[in-house]
Design an enzyme around this catalytic site. Structure first.
Site, PDB file in Angstrom:
ATOM      1  N   LYS A 185       0.876  -1.188   0.000  1.00 32.80           N
ATOM      2  CA  LYS A 185       0.000   0.000   0.000  1.00 32.80           C
ATOM      3  C   LYS A 185       0.899   1.218   0.000  1.00 32.80           C
ATOM      4  O   LYS A 185       1.858   1.272   0.764  1.00 32.80           O
ATOM      5  CB  LYS A 185      -0.872  -0.062   1.251  1.00 32.80           C
ATOM      6  CG  LYS A 185      -1.419   1.253   1.787  1.00 32.80           C
ATOM      7  CD  LYS A 185      -2.498   0.961   2.833  1.00 32.80           C
ATOM      8  CE  LYS A 185      -2.519   1.979   3.942  1.00 32.80           C
ATOM      9  NZ  LYS A 185      -3.540   1.672   4.977  1.00 32.80           N
ATOM     10  N   ASP A 193     -11.962   3.504   5.614  1.00 30.38           N
ATOM     11  CA  ASP A 193     -11.190   3.346   6.855  1.00 30.38           C
ATOM     12  C   ASP A 193     -11.783   4.318   7.883  1.00 30.38           C
ATOM     13  O   ASP A 193     -12.688   3.957   8.662  1.00 30.38           O
ATOM     14  CB  ASP A 193      -9.700   3.621   6.541  1.00 30.38           C
ATOM     15  CG  ASP A 193      -8.793   3.694   7.767  1.00 30.38           C
ATOM     16  OD1 ASP A 193      -9.287   3.570   8.901  1.00 30.38           O
ATOM     17  OD2 ASP A 193      -7.563   3.891   7.611  1.00 30.38           O
ATOM     18  N   LYS A 208       0.866   5.471   0.316  1.00 29.64           N
ATOM     19  CA  LYS A 208       0.077   6.645   0.673  1.00 29.64           C
ATOM     20  C   LYS A 208       0.142   7.635  -0.484  1.00 29.64           C
ATOM     21  O   LYS A 208       1.194   7.816  -1.111  1.00 29.64           O
ATOM     22  CB  LYS A 208       0.661   7.290   1.936  1.00 29.64           C
ATOM     23  CG  LYS A 208       0.571   6.403   3.172  1.00 29.64           C
ATOM     24  CD  LYS A 208      -0.856   6.326   3.687  1.00 29.64           C
ATOM     25  CE  LYS A 208      -0.924   5.672   5.047  1.00 29.64           C
ATOM     26  NZ  LYS A 208      -2.299   5.595   5.579  1.00 29.64           N
ATOM     27  N   ASP A 262      -3.724   4.697  -0.381  1.00 34.87           N
ATOM     28  CA  ASP A 262      -4.506   5.234   0.737  1.00 34.87           C
ATOM     29  C   ASP A 262      -4.370   6.755   0.723  1.00 34.87           C
ATOM     30  O   ASP A 262      -3.264   7.280   0.835  1.00 34.87           O
ATOM     31  CB  ASP A 262      -3.977   4.656   2.066  1.00 34.87           C
ATOM     32  CG  ASP A 262      -4.840   5.037   3.262  1.00 34.87           C
ATOM     33  OD1 ASP A 262      -5.796   5.832   3.102  1.00 34.87           O
ATOM     34  OD2 ASP A 262      -4.551   4.554   4.374  1.00 34.87           O
ATOM     35  N   GLY A 308      -3.870  -1.205  10.547  1.00 31.99           N
ATOM     36  CA  GLY A 308      -2.948  -1.036  11.666  1.00 31.99           C
ATOM     37  C   GLY A 308      -2.787   0.434  11.985  1.00 31.99           C
ATOM     38  O   GLY A 308      -3.233   1.298  11.223  1.00 31.99           O
TER      39      GLY A 308
END
Ligand code: OSB
Ligand code: MG
Length: 372
Positions: A165, A242, A167, A192, A294
């Site tokens: 993933k 999220d 950012k 993300d 997480g």
């Protein structure tokens, strides 16, 4: 599930662990982890919990200080009056307190760990999971330098992480993804945005469809569900929520509106393991895929995230990385380590299966207080 006779003592701690490299997201650059930890003690066992709050309210309104306040002045006083109670009873007692899901999760976690240790069974068994090896995933922060990003991805691929993933934020998206995909055409890749975009950016978000992404996580406002549904109907890339999902009700709203195809279930964000279990069950029945996120946890919180993923709804690799991805050393006896096939073994033993190393903890501890 069995019962806890009574609570004899509760302690709060903050451990301050420097990050090996700064972690940049669309909302902050983090260089240290200040982990709020909780120890609940009964006459025959103890349990650890980790609150996923930060010192700042940039990911969520809760902070280490608001969580300490809610734990000390509201949650623990409710527990101190309970005798011979189940974790479900405790959660029912907490219902009157609105929100503050991270504070509630920390207390719930410690109670579950205590109860599992008391019964001498691993936590996954207590929550109804099935022993298995856990998939890994890494979350890579925004990098100023694209070559550094490509190097970090290569290292993660060599370690056999099951998905990567990265950012993104406005103006740190399409150009970067083009280069990443050119170098890594076949990796399982997702992004993300941590709420950096609005529907005005639709033309950018549509371009993400070119990159064969597993998903885009939380593109729009941290509290929004409705506008994500408008977005999901106009892009191919699956949306994963999220920040917006704090309760089962939020998950239902998102599913019914078609706001996402995937949910990042952070047990620490949704009030703990048992709420996370309800949400994953709902997802399984409604064609929504789920994974475990997480919050740069120490070995304590990381262990809860591992046990959670023994439940059947966790079908995608989560943000479950090695301890060494963030920290020089862990404060627990068993750091998280990837196996050669990229999987992670559940820690053996009763409860979460890991415990604090007292001497090492002393070196990182910047605060401790007995609150009961
Ligand atoms: O959005 O998932 C997120 C870390 C802190 C706050 C929010 C997020 C993250 C991560 C890293 O992406 C997750 C991890 O590796 O623990
Ligand atoms: Mg996220």
């Amino acid at each position: 599930m069995t019962r806890i006779k009574q609570i004899d003592a509760v302690e709060l701690f903050i451990a301050r662990l420097p990050l090996i490299t700064p972690f940049e997201t669309s909302f902050s650059v983090q260089t240290v982890k200040e982990a709020l930890l909780l120890k609940i003690i009964s006459n025959d066992a103890w349990g650890w919990g980790e609150c996923v709050t930060s010192p700042d309210p940039y990911y969520c309104y809760e902070t280490n200080k608001t969580a300490s306040h809610i734990i000390q002045d509201f949650l623990v006083p409710i527990l101190s009056n309970m005798k011979n109670f189940s974790v479900g009873d405790a959660l029912e007692g907490f219902e009157r307190i609105r929100g503050h899901w991270m504070a509630k999760a920390a207390v719930e976690n410690a109670l579950l760990d205590l109860l599992a240790r008391q019964c001498r069974i691993p936590l996954f068994e207590l929550i109804g999971g099935k022993k298995k090896k856990i998939m890994s995933g890494i979350s890579i922060g925004i990098e100023e330098n694209i070559d550094n990003l490509l190097k970090t991805i290569q290292i993660a691929c060599d370690k056999k992480y099951h998905r990567i993933k990265i950012k993104i934020k406005k103006n740190k998206d399409i150009k970067i993804l083009k280069k990443v995909r050119r170098s890594f055409p076949n990796i399982k890749l997702m992004v993300d945005a941590n709420s950096d975009y609005t529907l005005e950016d639709l033309h950018i978000l549509k371009k993400l469809d070119e990159f064969d992404l597993m998903m885009i996580e939380q593109p729009l406002n941290y509290d929004d569900i409705y506008f994500h549904s408008l977005l999901q109907h106009q892009i191919q890339t699956p949306i994963c929520l999220d920040e917006s999902i704090k309760t089962l009700n939020d998950a239902r709203t998102a599913a019914e509106l078609g706001s996402c195809k995937i949910i990042n279930i952070k047990q620490g964000r949704v009030g703990g393991m048992l709420n996370a279990k309800k949400i994953q069950k709902y997802c399984r029945n409604s064609d929504i895929k789920a994974w475990s996120g997480g919050m740069l946890e120490t070995g304590i919180g990381r262990a809860f995230n591992l046990h959670l993923q023994t439940l059947p709804g966790f079908v995608l690799p989560g943000d479950t990385s090695e301890t060494s991805r963030y920290f020089a050393e862990d404060i627990v006896d068993k750091p998280v380590i990837l196996q050669p096939d990229g999987f992670i073994k559940l820690p053996d033993g009763a409860g979460i299966g890991v415990d604090i190393l007292p001497e090492r903890f002393e070196r990182y501890k910047i605060f401790s207080k007995r609150i009961l």
